[in-house]
Design an enzyme around this catalytic site. Sequence first.
Site, PDB file in Angstrom:
ATOM      1  N   MET A   1      61.550  18.482 -28.397  1.00 33.18           N
ATOM      2  CA  MET A   1      61.397  19.897 -28.034  1.00 33.18           C
ATOM      3  C   MET A   1      61.440  20.010 -26.527  1.00 33.18           C
ATOM      4  O   MET A   1      60.759  19.265 -25.816  1.00 33.18           O
ATOM      5  CB  MET A   1      60.098  20.472 -28.572  1.00 33.18           C
ATOM      6  CG  MET A   1      59.956  21.961 -28.295  1.00 33.18           C
ATOM      7  SD  MET A   1      58.532  22.672 -29.166  1.00 33.18           S
ATOM      8  CE  MET A   1      58.708  24.391 -28.702  1.00 33.18           C
ATOM      9  N   LEU A   2      62.264  20.938 -26.052  1.00 33.34           N
ATOM     10  CA  LEU A   2      62.440  21.088 -24.614  1.00 33.34           C
ATOM     11  C   LEU A   2      62.562  22.554 -24.239  1.00 33.34           C
ATOM     12  O   LEU A   2      63.391  23.278 -24.801  1.00 33.34           O
ATOM     13  CB  LEU A   2      63.700  20.340 -24.162  1.00 33.34           C
ATOM     14  CG  LEU A   2      64.104  20.523 -22.689  1.00 33.34           C
ATOM     15  CD1 LEU A   2      63.040  19.916 -21.765  1.00 33.34           C
ATOM     16  CD2 LEU A   2      65.462  19.893 -22.416  1.00 33.34           C
TER      17      LEU A   2
ATOM     18  N   GLU B   1      57.200  13.750 -34.255  1.00 40.74           N
ATOM     19  CA  GLU B   1      57.515  12.384 -33.823  1.00 40.74           C
ATOM     20  C   GLU B   1      57.077  12.169 -32.383  1.00 40.74           C
ATOM     21  O   GLU B   1      57.531  12.852 -31.475  1.00 40.74           O
ATOM     22  CB  GLU B   1      59.024  12.124 -33.941  1.00 40.74           C
ATOM     23  CG  GLU B   1      59.439  10.744 -33.461  1.00 40.74           C
ATOM     24  CD  GLU B   1      60.939  10.525 -33.521  1.00 40.74           C
ATOM     25  OE1 GLU B   1      61.400   9.468 -33.054  1.00 40.74           O
ATOM     26  OE2 GLU B   1      61.642  11.409 -34.027  1.00 40.74           O
TER      27      GLU B   1
ATOM     28  N   GLY C   1      57.609  28.175 -25.420  1.00 34.15           N
ATOM     29  CA  GLY C   1      57.379  27.046 -26.316  1.00 34.15           C
ATOM     30  C   GLY C   1      56.605  27.475 -27.554  1.00 34.15           C
ATOM     31  O   GLY C   1      56.917  27.052 -28.672  1.00 34.15           O
ATOM     32  N   ALA C   2      55.610  28.329 -27.371  1.00 34.93           N
ATOM     33  CA  ALA C   2      54.828  28.824 -28.504  1.00 34.93           C
ATOM     34  C   ALA C   2      55.691  29.668 -29.436  1.00 34.93           C
ATOM     35  O   ALA C   2      55.584  29.564 -30.665  1.00 34.93           O
ATOM     36  CB  ALA C   2      53.639  29.640 -27.999  1.00 34.93           C
TER      37      ALA C   2
END
Length: 376
Positions: free
Chosen positions: A226-227, A261, A238-239
């Site tokens: 995730m970026l 992961e 991001g949320a």
Amino acid sequence: ENLRAMFNCKDLEDYIANSSDALELKFVRKEADIFDDSLAFSPSFTHQVFGEKETIFGYKKLKIQLYYTPAHLHSYIDLTYDDEVEPTRHGGLKPDNVIKTLAKYIPSGFTTNLDEFTARLARPTEFRPFGELLHSYRCCERTYQVYKADMTCPGFRAYHQRLQTFLLWFIEAASFIDPDDEKWSFYLLFEKSTESGEVRYAIVGYTTVYNFYAYPDKIRPRISQMLILPPYRRKGHGAQLLQTVYDTLVPLHEVYDITVEDPSEEFSALRDFIDCRNALQLECFRPPTVLLPFDGETELACRQKLKLNKRQARRVHEILRLKATDRSNPEQYRDYRLAVKNRLNGPYQVHVPGPSASDSGTCIWMEDGDVKHRRS
């Protein structure tokens, strides 16, 4: 030995650059942006491209410009420096070939010609996000949209090759995925704007999800990478992205649970925030029920309604129990501490075998610094 001597030579110290300091990244929407230093941002990591020491040899005051168009991610690479090592002046030494090194990771199609790059800016081609629109929201008077795509979307394979290069600069142990594996899904976050009457898009970030098989008829989606890109951080994107992933996967009957992961500390904090916010929808996570010990009923509710595994469900329970605990109440606060200690000590309990079948053994553990025994 020659390299070791070279790096110890004071005469050449000025020709050794830190690759993280030298590399300048930027999204360029119009020609004026090329010269706007306030738009530039630096990578967090460069060792995956330039080696463990993150050094580049052969240039004095080196600057590497790696610029992208915000929608198609067409890229421009250029080097500027005050001086470079020349074999005739420096004992046959040659400077590192920076463009060749970058070309191993940046997909073909990039340009080193500034006129060609600015021409693309002047004549932008139409861009539409790939896949299915899942969610739209407003932030700072701008519109953002989340799309779900996979490799069957026309043109997405080539686009993803350009997009995933950002992982090298911002995820410490990043690895490129196998594009031929059909179990991958991609959630892409774009900024949508209107300029001169035309709709424009800019990539904000993305996350990848791999659908593992779970016997007999389930899947266990795992969030892999995730970026959120630096120009868009600390704004709640991001949320929004993670919540959209949950909103898409949680209602699916075939989803057993959702895992992550190798999460970083930053992502773990984000995940905890989202999971706690979602858990508050359940009665078992609201006071006074949350003050009760974590049990099988709470675990089942988490897996069925939130798709959290036992470990994350218990973590969320502890966070929300602490929030609800009256720390001025000695008994209530002690109950919370003991619950946490028992969880932490659980894996380290020692089972001492008993002398007979009727005496199966003793379980030894620590509680408030004292050794405790329990017959089993």
